[in-house]
Scaffold this active site. Structure first.
Site, PDB file in Angstrom:
ATOM      1  N   ASP A  66       1.057  -1.610   0.154  1.00 37.58           N
ATOM      2  CA  ASP A  66       0.036  -0.172  -0.144  1.00 37.58           C
ATOM      3  C   ASP A  66       1.200   1.429  -0.118  1.00 37.58           C
ATOM      4  OD1 ASP A  66       0.926  -0.104   2.626  1.00 37.58           O
ATOM      5  OD2 ASP A  66      -1.744   0.729   3.280  1.00 37.58           O
ATOM      6  N   TYR A  68       2.971   5.040   0.786  1.00 37.81           N
ATOM      7  CA  TYR A  68       3.694   4.902   1.865  1.00 37.81           C
ATOM      8  C   TYR A  68       2.400   6.110   2.578  1.00 37.81           C
ATOM      9  CZ  TYR A  68       7.889   4.421  -0.744  1.00 37.81           C
ATOM     10  OH  TYR A  68       8.863   3.665  -1.205  1.00 37.81           O
ATOM     11  N   PHE A  79       6.783   2.177  -4.169  1.00 42.84           N
ATOM     12  CA  PHE A  79       7.784   1.599  -3.840  1.00 42.84           C
ATOM     13  C   PHE A  79       8.949   3.471  -4.129  1.00 42.84           C
ATOM     14  CE2 PHE A  79       7.693  -2.591  -4.135  1.00 42.84           C
ATOM     15  CZ  PHE A  79       7.747  -2.281  -2.962  1.00 42.84           C
ATOM     16  N   HIS A 188      11.239  -9.414   0.850  1.00 43.54           N
ATOM     17  CA  HIS A 188      11.269  -8.221   0.859  1.00 43.54           C
ATOM     18  C   HIS A 188      12.235  -7.175   0.368  1.00 43.54           C
ATOM     19  CE1 HIS A 188       8.587  -4.233   1.405  1.00 43.54           C
ATOM     20  NE2 HIS A 188       7.879  -4.626   0.649  1.00 43.54           N
TER      21      HIS A 188
END
Length: 223
Positions: A66, A68, A79, A188
């Protein structure tokens, strides 16, 4: 909702905007705005991934979770943060892997729009979030919407590269036809998990090798 998407996506997304879950998303966001909740990204950037990468141009999908949730960071691309914003820890690790994988110098910007403009769909599974509340919109319907987008891409395209980092993203592989596409999986890039298999995954070189092998222009990862 002020939806800004490239016209190439309108045929693909129009049926999704008519589904009940999308009405629930809109209603939820309107309710929160009426309660003066701060939501990221701003309305014009919620669908930025679909604005920056044309449908027929998509070659690679990098799936995030989701947006920031801190002020000034979210820009509708997984990202990515705007120019001038401090590069977040997960993106720092992505840059470290790029350097060891392909020798790319560490960028000074966290703005990944140049990737998006080359056909890298920077898609978050959830497209909005309340300020300072991670995953606060994870159950309002966005995942139904993005699951349908992933499945549509898998059905309508051939020879895409799906980059899935972390268990959350890896669960989405059931939506992808692995006989038509390349699926790359790793831990991740978060500092909590990057050393468990993200570092050394070489996904950037593997992506370009696959694209070249299928007569597609490789991605210039430099920023």
């Amino acid at each position: 909702m002020n939806v800004q998407i490239d016209p190439s996506w309108k045929e693909a997304l129009a049926p999704l905007f008519d589904k009940p879950y999308f009405g629930q998303i809109v209603a939820h966001l309107k309710t929160e705005k009426a309660l003066h909740k701060i939501i990221y990204p701003k309305g014009s950037l919620i669908f930025n991934a679909f604005e920056q990468t044309k449908f027929e141009q998509v070659k690679v999908i990098i799936l995030g979770q989701d947006p920031y949730h801190n002020p000034g960071q979210a820009m509708g691309l997984s990202f990515s943060v705007p120019d001038g914003v401090k590069v977040p820890p997960s993106l720092v690790n992505i840059y470290k892997e790029l350097k060891t994988d392909i020798g790319m110098p560490i960028p000074t910007t966290g703005n990944l729009t140049p990737w998006a403009n080359q056909g890298v769909l920077l898609l978050n599974a959830v497209l909005t979030v309340r300020e300072n509340e991670p995953a606060s919109h994870s159950k309002i319907g966005w995942m139904n919407f993005t699951d349908d987008v992933i499945q549509y891409l898998s059905d309508k395209h051939t020879r895409l590269v799906f980059i899935l980092w972390g268990n959350f993203a890896i669960q989405k592989q059931v939506l992808i036809d692995a006989t038509k596409h390349k699926i790359l999986k790793a831990a991740h890039p978060s500092p909590l998990s990057a050393y468990n298999g993200f570092f050394g995954c070489k996904h950037f070189s593997a992506t370009n090798e696959y694209l070249i092998a299928h007569n597609k222009e490789p991605i210039n990862w430099a920023l």
